[in-house]
Design an enzyme around this catalytic site. Structure first.
Site, PDB file in Angstrom:
ATOM      1  N   ASP A  44      -3.603  -4.797   3.078  1.00 30.45           N
ATOM      2  CA  ASP A  44      -4.274  -5.055   1.790  1.00 30.45           C
ATOM      3  C   ASP A  44      -4.765  -6.494   1.689  1.00 30.45           C
ATOM      4  O   ASP A  44      -4.864  -7.036   0.588  1.00 30.45           O
ATOM      5  CB  ASP A  44      -3.327  -4.786   0.608  1.00 30.45           C
ATOM      6  CG  ASP A  44      -3.091  -3.307   0.392  1.00 30.45           C
ATOM      7  OD1 ASP A  44      -3.818  -2.505   0.986  1.00 30.45           O
ATOM      8  OD2 ASP A  44      -2.183  -2.965  -0.377  1.00 30.45           O
TER       9      ASP A  44
ATOM     10  N   CYS B  99       1.939  16.264  -7.118  1.00 31.88           N
ATOM     11  CA  CYS B  99       1.426  16.746  -5.838  1.00 31.88           C
ATOM     12  C   CYS B  99       2.497  17.561  -5.091  1.00 31.88           C
ATOM     13  O   CYS B  99       3.589  17.044  -4.818  1.00 31.88           O
ATOM     14  CB  CYS B  99       0.973  15.572  -4.968  1.00 31.88           C
ATOM     15  SG  CYS B  99       0.370  16.077  -3.339  1.00 31.88           S
TER      16      CYS B  99
END
Length: 369
Positions: free
Chosen positions: A135, A249
């Site tokens: 990142d 999910c």
């Protein structure tokens, strides 16, 4: 040099360094450039100017680190034990913090392990140019991970693995040696739209396309300005990030608990009571959040997020008093505090969508979560 043997060894070394899965791919992401440009042109990146600043360079790793011909993509699981998913969401007086941020900031830990992996590879080859990223650079890490066979991109835009769900961090090691590449896996989301329908702010527009300006993670972390009033009540008690699309999910139900103790819930977040967290002064915030990803949003933004959650909590004179005590500290913060005080007389403790989400979560929580 037997590069197939080297690739096999790299995967073994990576596991020894704490990574759960590693894949290798080439640097061609040209098929993602048009979608990236369209996403930026639509303004879906919000105030994240750094995303627009680098443009399509994000799809060109070899421009980021000249000489790169392969990317080693690595996954490290972060799901902490006793994460308290449903209990935190169910109690509006408790702050909900995204599971990835409960422990130590992952950036340095993963980058250091990737650097060690690069050094290990360097010992085996005559010459190696490499650079680790976590990142920390303009790079499309999820498309790279997908290409490297680490999983597929779900409708919520996160990478999914059939055994690990999406509770993991990604990191990349760019190298200049012709390692054999791995094969991508098939997308297995099918017709499931649980993540789309569960998003509190309807930030998931279509398969893999997110309007960050509506996303609670963006609003609470990346956006340091005034949060639009239309989203405040929808944020509930989520003060740093949002896991809703991951919580519902089906692939996350069997996710493994992290092997990294650094990702476990830090003791300073053992008490998630809104008033308690809101009572911290700046020095306490900085001390308690030392080494945490949360620290980077700063004290005022921390109070801003908490004030919204307090506005969404059941009516309480103690909450109103705590909010009033912070007035005058910052002009933008005052806007959110004043909204929260007003909301205290109007607040609805929960709505049908929130209760439905909690029921779904309780039925399918990951083990030991």
């Amino acid at each position: 040099m037997n590069y197939q043997e080297l690739a096999n060894n790299i995967k073994l070394w990576a596991k020894e360094l704490g990574f759960q899965k590693v894949g290798i791919c080439d640097v061609d992401l040209s098929q993602h450039e048009a979608a990236l440009e369209q996403w930026l042109e639509a303004g879906y990146h919000g105030s994240m100017d750094w995303m627009a600043r680098h443009g399509v360079m994000r799809a060109r790793p070899d421009e980021l680190h000249p000489g790169t011909i392969r990317v080693i993509s690595a996954r490290m699981d972060y799901l902490p034990p006793k994460a308290g998913f449903a209990s935190n969401l169910k109690d509006p007086n408790q702050a909900y913090i995204s599971r990835y941020a409960l422990g130590r900031d992952y950036h340095k830990l993963i980058r250091n392990q990737l650097k060690k992996l690069g050094q290990k590879i360097e010992e085996e080859v005559e010459q190696l140019g490499y650079r680790p990223f976590v990142d920390s650079a303009p790079i499309l890490e999820r498309p790279l991970a997908e290409k490297a066979g680490l999983g597929w991109t779900g409708k919520h835009s996160l990478l999914l693995d059939k055994n690990a769900g999406s509770w993991f961090f990604l990191g990349e090691l760019l190298v200049d040696i012709p390692l054999p590449v791995d094969t991508p896996v098939e997308n297995q989301c099918g017709k499931c739209t649980a993540c789309v329908s569960s998003c509190p702010t309807n930030a998931i527009l279509e398969n893999g396309v997110i309007d960050a300006r509506r996303c609670i993670s963006y609003l609470t972390i990346e956006n340091s300005d005034i949060i639009p009033e239309e989203f405040r009540s929808l944020m509930g008690n989520r003060i740093y990030g949002c896991d809703d699309c991951q919580l519902v999910c089906p692939w996350n139900r069997e996710a493994e608990i992290t092997q990294q103790a650094d990702f476990h819930r830090r003791s300073s977040l053992g008490n998630s009571d809104l008033i308690s967290l809101f009572s911290w002064d700046e020095s306490t915030f900085l001390k308690n959040m030392e080494g945490s990803a949360i620290r980077r949003i700063g004290y005022i933004q921390w109070l801003r997020n908490l004030s919204i959650a307090m506005g969404n909590a059941p009516h309480s004179e103690a909450i109103i008093s705590a909010l009033q005590a912070r007035l005058g500290l910052d002009e933008n913060l005052d806007i959110h505090i004043q909204w929260a005080i007003k909301q205290q007389s109007l607040v609805i403790t929960s709505n049908r969508k929130e209760q439905r989400l909690i029921r779904i979560i309780e039925k399918g929580l990951p083990r030991d979560a």
